[in-house]
Structure formats: C-alpha cells, structure tokens
Design a protein around this motif. Structure first.
Motif, PDB file in Angstrom:
ATOM      1  N   PRO A  10      29.936  70.985 -21.750  1.00 41.06           N
ATOM      2  CA  PRO A  10      31.222  71.521 -21.293  1.00 41.06           C
ATOM      3  C   PRO A  10      32.024  70.504 -20.482  1.00 41.06           C
ATOM      4  O   PRO A  10      33.244  70.411 -20.618  1.00 41.06           O
ATOM      5  CB  PRO A  10      30.844  72.728 -20.437  1.00 41.06           C
ATOM      6  N   ARG A  11      31.333  69.694 -19.656  1.00 41.57           N
ATOM      7  CA  ARG A  11      32.035  68.689 -18.859  1.00 41.57           C
ATOM      8  C   ARG A  11      32.668  67.636 -19.773  1.00 41.57           C
ATOM      9  O   ARG A  11      33.828  67.264 -19.597  1.00 41.57           O
ATOM     10  CB  ARG A  11      31.059  68.032 -17.884  1.00 41.57           C
ATOM     11  N   LEU A  12      31.928  67.176 -20.771  1.00 38.47           N
ATOM     12  CA  LEU A  12      32.467  66.194 -21.713  1.00 38.47           C
ATOM     13  C   LEU A  12      33.640  66.772 -22.503  1.00 38.47           C
ATOM     14  O   LEU A  12      34.643  66.085 -22.734  1.00 38.47           O
ATOM     15  CB  LEU A  12      31.374  65.704 -22.662  1.00 38.47           C
ATOM     16  N   LEU A  13      33.519  68.027 -22.890  1.00 39.47           N
ATOM     17  CA  LEU A  13      34.613  68.669 -23.631  1.00 39.47           C
ATOM     18  C   LEU A  13      35.869  68.775 -22.769  1.00 39.47           C
ATOM     19  O   LEU A  13      36.986  68.576 -23.258  1.00 39.47           O
ATOM     20  CB  LEU A  13      34.188  70.046 -24.136  1.00 39.47           C
ATOM     21  N   ARG A  14      35.719  69.082 -21.471  1.00 33.90           N
ATOM     22  CA  ARG A  14      36.869  69.132 -20.562  1.00 33.90           C
ATOM     23  C   ARG A  14      37.511  67.758 -20.427  1.00 33.90           C
ATOM     24  O   ARG A  14      38.731  67.621 -20.449  1.00 33.90           O
ATOM     25  CB  ARG A  14      36.443  69.667 -19.192  1.00 33.90           C
ATOM     26  N   GLU A  15      36.689  66.711 -20.315  1.00 35.42           N
ATOM     27  CA  GLU A  15      37.216  65.348 -20.207  1.00 35.42           C
ATOM     28  C   GLU A  15      37.978  64.964 -21.483  1.00 35.42           C
ATOM     29  O   GLU A  15      39.058  64.365 -21.412  1.00 35.42           O
ATOM     30  CB  GLU A  15      36.082  64.354 -19.936  1.00 35.42           C
ATOM     31  N   ILE A  16      37.398  65.306 -22.612  1.00 35.34           N
ATOM     32  CA  ILE A  16      38.060  65.008 -23.888  1.00 35.34           C
ATOM     33  C   ILE A  16      39.388  65.752 -23.968  1.00 35.34           C
ATOM     34  O   ILE A  16      40.403  65.203 -24.392  1.00 35.34           O
ATOM     35  CB  ILE A  16      37.142  65.369 -25.079  1.00 35.34           C
ATOM     36  N   ARG A  17      39.385  67.010 -23.535  1.00 40.73           N
ATOM     37  CA  ARG A  17      40.613  67.814 -23.568  1.00 40.73           C
ATOM     38  C   ARG A  17      41.683  67.197 -22.660  1.00 40.73           C
ATOM     39  O   ARG A  17      42.860  67.152 -23.021  1.00 40.73           O
ATOM     40  CB  ARG A  17      40.301  69.261 -23.143  1.00 40.73           C
ATOM     41  N   GLU A  18      41.295  66.727 -21.483  1.00 38.15           N
ATOM     42  CA  GLU A  18      42.254  66.089 -20.579  1.00 38.15           C
ATOM     43  C   GLU A  18      42.859  64.833 -21.213  1.00 38.15           C
ATOM     44  O   GLU A  18      44.062  64.596 -21.122  1.00 38.15           O
ATOM     45  CB  GLU A  18      41.564  65.723 -19.260  1.00 38.15           C
ATOM     46  N   ILE A  19      42.012  64.056 -21.866  1.00 39.07           N
ATOM     47  CA  ILE A  19      42.495  62.840 -22.529  1.00 39.07           C
ATOM     48  C   ILE A  19      43.460  63.205 -23.660  1.00 39.07           C
ATOM     49  O   ILE A  19      44.522  62.597 -23.812  1.00 39.07           O
ATOM     50  CB  ILE A  19      41.316  61.997 -23.051  1.00 39.07           C
ATOM     51  N   LEU A  20      43.098  64.215 -24.446  1.00 38.35           N
ATOM     52  CA  LEU A  20      43.974  64.654 -25.543  1.00 38.35           C
ATOM     53  C   LEU A  20      45.304  65.168 -25.014  1.00 38.35           C
ATOM     54  O   LEU A  20      46.365  64.868 -25.589  1.00 38.35           O
ATOM     55  CB  LEU A  20      43.280  65.732 -26.383  1.00 38.35           C
ATOM     56  N   ASP A  21      45.278  65.927 -23.937  1.00 34.21           N
ATOM     57  CA  ASP A  21      46.528  66.414 -23.331  1.00 34.21           C
ATOM     58  C   ASP A  21      47.393  65.243 -22.855  1.00 34.21           C
ATOM     59  O   ASP A  21      48.612  65.223 -23.070  1.00 34.21           O
ATOM     60  CB  ASP A  21      46.234  67.354 -22.156  1.00 34.21           C
ATOM     61  N   SER A  22      46.743  64.279 -22.235  1.00 37.11           N
ATOM     62  CA  SER A  22      47.463  63.094 -21.764  1.00 37.11           C
ATOM     63  C   SER A  22      48.085  62.338 -22.942  1.00 37.11           C
ATOM     64  O   SER A  22      49.237  61.914 -22.898  1.00 37.11           O
ATOM     65  CB  SER A  22      46.489  62.211 -20.985  1.00 37.11           C
ATOM     66  N   HIS A  23      47.341  62.183 -24.019  1.00 37.59           N
ATOM     67  CA  HIS A  23      47.865  61.502 -25.203  1.00 37.59           C
ATOM     68  C   HIS A  23      48.982  62.303 -25.871  1.00 37.59           C
ATOM     69  O   HIS A  23      49.945  61.711 -26.372  1.00 37.59           O
ATOM     70  CB  HIS A  23      46.735  61.225 -26.194  1.00 37.59           C
ATOM     71  N   SER A  24      48.858  63.612 -25.859  1.00 39.56           N
ATOM     72  CA  SER A  24      49.915  64.444 -26.434  1.00 39.56           C
ATOM     73  C   SER A  24      51.214  64.290 -25.653  1.00 39.56           C
ATOM     74  O   SER A  24      52.295  64.173 -26.240  1.00 39.56           O
ATOM     75  CB  SER A  24      49.493  65.915 -26.445  1.00 39.56           C
ATOM     76  N   ASP A  25      51.123  64.270 -24.332  1.00 45.32           N
ATOM     77  CA  ASP A  25      52.313  64.058 -23.499  1.00 45.32           C
ATOM     78  C   ASP A  25      52.927  62.683 -23.770  1.00 45.32           C
ATOM     79  O   ASP A  25      54.146  62.547 -23.904  1.00 45.32           O
ATOM     80  CB  ASP A  25      51.966  64.183 -22.014  1.00 45.32           C
ATOM     81  N   MET A  26      52.080  61.681 -23.850  1.00 45.13           N
ATOM     82  CA  MET A  26      52.568  60.327 -24.113  1.00 45.13           C
ATOM     83  C   MET A  26      53.243  60.281 -25.496  1.00 45.13           C
ATOM     84  O   MET A  26      54.303  59.677 -25.657  1.00 45.13           O
ATOM     85  CB  MET A  26      51.401  59.328 -24.064  1.00 45.13           C
ATOM     86  N   HIS A  27      52.655  60.927 -26.470  1.00 40.92           N
ATOM     87  CA  HIS A  27      53.226  60.956 -27.820  1.00 40.92           C
ATOM     88  C   HIS A  27      54.606  61.624 -27.802  1.00 40.92           C
ATOM     89  O   HIS A  27      55.544  61.138 -28.443  1.00 40.92           O
ATOM     90  CB  HIS A  27      52.281  61.692 -28.766  1.00 40.92           C
ATOM     91  N   ARG A  28      54.743  62.721 -27.077  1.00 37.26           N
ATOM     92  CA  ARG A  28      56.043  63.394 -26.976  1.00 37.26           C
ATOM     93  C   ARG A  28      57.091  62.482 -26.341  1.00 37.26           C
ATOM     94  O   ARG A  28      58.227  62.417 -26.798  1.00 37.26           O
ATOM     95  CB  ARG A  28      55.914  64.694 -26.174  1.00 37.26           C
ATOM     96  N   ARG A  29      56.703  61.776 -25.287  1.00 38.31           N
ATOM     97  CA  ARG A  29      57.647  60.842 -24.631  1.00 38.31           C
ATOM     98  C   ARG A  29      58.053  59.727 -25.596  1.00 38.31           C
ATOM     99  O   ARG A  29      59.227  59.366 -25.679  1.00 38.31           O
ATOM    100  CB  ARG A  29      57.029  60.254 -23.361  1.00 38.31           C
ATOM    101  N   HIS A  30      57.099  59.193 -26.322  1.00 34.76           N
ATOM    102  CA  HIS A  30      57.408  58.146 -27.296  1.00 34.76           C
ATOM    103  C   HIS A  30      58.318  58.680 -28.402  1.00 34.76           C
ATOM    104  O   HIS A  30      59.238  57.978 -28.849  1.00 34.76           O
ATOM    105  CB  HIS A  30      56.129  57.574 -27.904  1.00 34.76           C
ATOM    106  N   GLN A  31      58.056  59.879 -28.837  1.00 39.23           N
ATOM    107  CA  GLN A  31      58.881  60.490 -29.881  1.00 39.23           C
ATOM    108  C   GLN A  31      60.323  60.666 -29.385  1.00 39.23           C
ATOM    109  O   GLN A  31      61.267  60.368 -30.116  1.00 39.23           O
ATOM    110  CB  GLN A  31      58.296  61.849 -30.306  1.00 39.23           C
ATOM    111  N   ASP A  32      60.479  61.125 -28.157  1.00 38.41           N
ATOM    112  CA  ASP A  32      61.826  61.277 -27.579  1.00 38.41           C
ATOM    113  C   ASP A  32      62.544  59.930 -27.486  1.00 38.41           C
ATOM    114  O   ASP A  32      63.725  59.820 -27.806  1.00 38.41           O
ATOM    115  CB  ASP A  32      61.747  61.921 -26.184  1.00 38.41           C
ATOM    116  N   THR A  33      61.805  58.909 -27.054  1.00 40.85           N
ATOM    117  CA  THR A  33      62.391  57.568 -26.953  1.00 40.85           C
ATOM    118  C   THR A  33      62.793  57.056 -28.328  1.00 40.85           C
ATOM    119  O   THR A  33      63.877  56.480 -28.499  1.00 40.85           O
ATOM    120  CB  THR A  33      61.383  56.593 -26.311  1.00 40.85           C
ATOM    121  N   LEU A  34      61.952  57.263 -29.308  1.00 39.43           N
ATOM    122  CA  LEU A  34      62.246  56.825 -30.673  1.00 39.43           C
ATOM    123  C   LEU A  34      63.471  57.546 -31.229  1.00 39.43           C
ATOM    124  O   LEU A  34      64.341  56.921 -31.849  1.00 39.43           O
ATOM    125  CB  LEU A  34      61.037  57.069 -31.567  1.00 39.43           C
ATOM    126  N   GLU A  35      63.571  58.838 -31.001  1.00 37.58           N
ATOM    127  CA  GLU A  35      64.737  59.591 -31.464  1.00 37.58           C
ATOM    128  C   GLU A  35      66.021  59.082 -30.805  1.00 37.58           C
ATOM    129  O   GLU A  35      67.048  58.930 -31.468  1.00 37.58           O
ATOM    130  CB  GLU A  35      64.551  61.084 -31.193  1.00 37.58           C
TER     131      GLU A  35
END
Length: 83
Positions: A10-35
C-alpha cells in the motif's frame, strides 16, 4: 503494522500514485503551454501571410503602373515625332 509485504505494497502504491498525479499536473501545464505556443504561431503565420500578400500586391501594382507609364511616354514621344 509490521514492515511486512502487506504494509509495503500500500505504501508503494501511494508513492506511485503521488508520482502519477505529479506527472499528470506537469503534463497539463505542458499541454497548456503548447496550446498557447500554437496559437501564437498561427497568429504569426496569418500576419506574415497578410504582410507578404500586401507587399506582393503593392509590387504587382507598381509594376503595372510603371508599364502603363512607359507605354504612355512612348506614345507621347511618337506623337511629338509625327508633328
């Protein structure tokens, strides 16, 4: 809880989820910049095409008027010579 496999997963899954959330936010920011960049490029292309079109039109018009003027000069010279 112990640090056995049951508590590590469960701890590893939470860490993975945090990383994925962080990457999703970064992807959204990059997408906005690209647009935004794409909109600027589109506007630049439109401006460039318009400016080029106006310059070409002015050049064609200038050449046309120059040709007409040369023809008129030639005609006036011919009329003057025939007098």
């Amino acid at each position: 809880m112990s640090d056995g496999p049951e508590s590590i997963v469960p701890r590893l899954l939470r860490e993975i989820r945090e990383i994925l959330d962080s990457h999703s936010d970064m992807h959204r920011r990059h997408q906005d910049t690209l647009e935004a960049s794409n909109k600027k490029i589109d506007a630049w292309q439109e401006t460039t095409a318009t400016a080029t079109g106006l310059a070409v039109h002015a050049n064609v018009r200038h050449e046309s008027l120059e040709t007409r003027f040369e023809n008129l000069e030639r005609r006036v010279e011919e009329i003057e010579r025939s007098r």
